[in-house]
Design a protein around this motif. Structure first.
Motif: not given
Length: 478
Positions: A381-408
């Motif tokens: 909702d915040a940045v769109g499909v392309s920016a969301r999927d780009a988080l899988w491009d490299y391991p260090d971009l992938m969301p962390t457990s802290e991001d799951i707890d608080d995505p803000s």
């Protein structure tokens, strides 16, 4: 001493010596008959000796062929294959799902066509991964059996125990392999698709559906079969696309599972207690102990940490698949009902999956999938499909457990990047850097001032430029 003067105990020890000395092929049946004085059934002992001879002929390695034969026996017991009609229906579902999915994600299509797969075909395709995941546990059981034999044997039989080490490893490992084969075989009767278990069992970029199990899954849902096929095909394609795109992800998942499995050690006290009442003619109790997990002790602290990391990783993967599938199948009238049925099924797990968890001490259910899915929806909702999927491009971009707890915080970083900005360092960052420097004891050499900088900005121990008073603030990479 003449043979007739030997006690039954001496006769038994002589049989063991012949077995480990390579002369077991010539055991005299009359010699076996003398064991009745020990209360041992000679016919049963003959069978045990033959089985032990076969095990002793091995080289001490685990025979994983036993697992494959056992699993295929269960998977192929109904003798049914994939019919032409089932293949046609699934091909059509996969074709439409491919179009819908391309509207919901920027991750590219698969290089190989998805296919229908029999239960036996699923066993053959996935067993190498099951073997890799289970081998640390099998080795631990084999080692524990050897140690228990050495600890229990009297001093005058220790020399025999040395020769029996290879045998016990083969026996223990083979028994575990057989149990693994039974569990994987039963699992082949439950899984609906290649990504159904949640881990990458198939090579990256391969999507499959098992028509026999698909029919069983939809039987009581009262949902049109074509809608169900479209949803399952879309979900399977999303899972396969992700692992093909993020080629590092498969190794990342497998390595975290094996990290957990390497910490598993058999409860030797439970094993010795079981061995004290074990009847070789009734092996069911040992099999039940293996499958129930009774021989695996409570998780260590390190294992608990490893399991938490794995659960977060699997939840992050499944949450993305869940969100992308929901977007792609929004046209389906029954999409929400099917999605809830799939989530409920993944949360509970079937009998075979539960048995697998007991056998290897690992439950492969993403407990935080709903929270991870909420994070992916917020990012979309915040940045769109392309920016969301780009988080899988490299391991260090992938969301962390802290991001799951608080995505803000993740959303804020991505929004700043979308505006062409980068988050600036704040006072908390600087305080943390100073704390880490004190922890290091300021042992790291301080680099020279950057001669190329006109301001002569100071640099931190890790090489990052630091702003001087009144100077421009340093920018932290996301």
């Amino acid at each position: 001493m003449a043979d007739d003067d030997r006690s039954p105990e001496e006769e038994f020890q002589e049989l063991i010596r012949q077995l480990f000395g390579g002369g077991a092929d010539g055991i005299d049946p009359e010699q076996l008959s003398r064991l009745t004085g020990m209360g041992i059934d000679p016919a049963m002992m003959q069978t045990i000796m033959q089985n032990l001879q076969g095990a002793f002929a091995g080289n001490g390695e685990i025979s994983w062929d036993l697992a494959q034969r056992q699993a295929l026996h269960i998977a192929n017991q109904d003798g049914l294959g994939v019919t032409a009609g089932q293949r046609t229906d699934l091909d059509q579902a996969f074709a439409l799902a491919t179009l819908w999915l391309s509207e919901a994600t920027t991750i590219s299509e698969l290089a190989t066509a998805p296919r229908a797969l029999t239960r036996g075909g699923w066993v053959e395709a996935t067993l190498p991964v099951w073997q890799e995941l289970a081998e640390p546990v099998a080795t631990s059981i084999a080692d524990a059996l050897t140690d228990a034999l050495r600890d229990q044997a009297p001093d005058d039989m220790q020399s025999l125990v040395q020769g029996a080490g290879r045998l016990m490893r083969t026996v223990g490992g083979s028994l575990f392999a057989t149990q693994l084969g039974q569990v994987v075989g039963r699992l082949s009767l439950e899984v609906v698709s290649g990504g159904d278990v949640g881990i990458p069992l198939l090579p990256g970029g391969e999507a499959v559906i098992l028509p026999q199990n698909f029919a069983d899954f939809g039987r009581d849902l009262e949902i049109p079969e074509d809608q169900l096929a479209l949803y399952i095909a879309t979900r399977e394609l999303a899972h396969a696309r992700l692992f093909r795109h993020a080629r590092w992800l498969r190794l990342h998942v497998i390595s975290q599972i094996t990290e957990f499995a390497r910490g598993i050690h058999v409860d030797t006290e439970a094993l010795e207690e079981l061995a004290s009442r074990f009847d070789p003619s009734e092996p069911e109790e040992l099999r039940s102990a293996l499958e129930s997990g009774a021989l695996l002790p409570a998780r260590s602290e390190a294992q608990t940490v490893a399991l938490t990391k794995l659960e977060n990783l699997l939840a992050t993967i499944e949450g993305w698949v869940d969100v992308v599938t929901a977007q792609a199948t929004s046209r389906l009238p029954s999409a929400e009902r099917i999605a809830e049925a799939v989530r409920r099924r993944r949360a509970v797990g079937g009998p075979a999956e539960q048995a697998l968890g007991s056998l290897v001490g690992l439950e492969l259910r993403p407990r935080r999938m709903r929270e991870a899915a909420a994070m992916w929806r917020a990012v979309t909702d915040a940045v769109g499909v392309s920016a969301r999927d780009a988080l899988w491009d490299y391991p260090d971009l992938m969301p962390t457990s802290e991001d799951i707890d608080d995505p803000s915080a993740l959303v804020a970083r991505l929004q700043a990047r979308a505006r062409g900005e980068e988050p600036v360092r704040d006072a908390l960052d600087d305080a943390l850097e100073q704390l880490l420097a004190r922890e290091r004891g300021d042992s790291a050499p301080q680099p020279d001032r950057d001669a190329s900088s006109p301001d002569g900005d100071a640099s931190s121990p890790d090489g990052e430029e630091r702003p001087e008073s009144g100077g421009p603030e340093d920018q932290r990479p996301v």
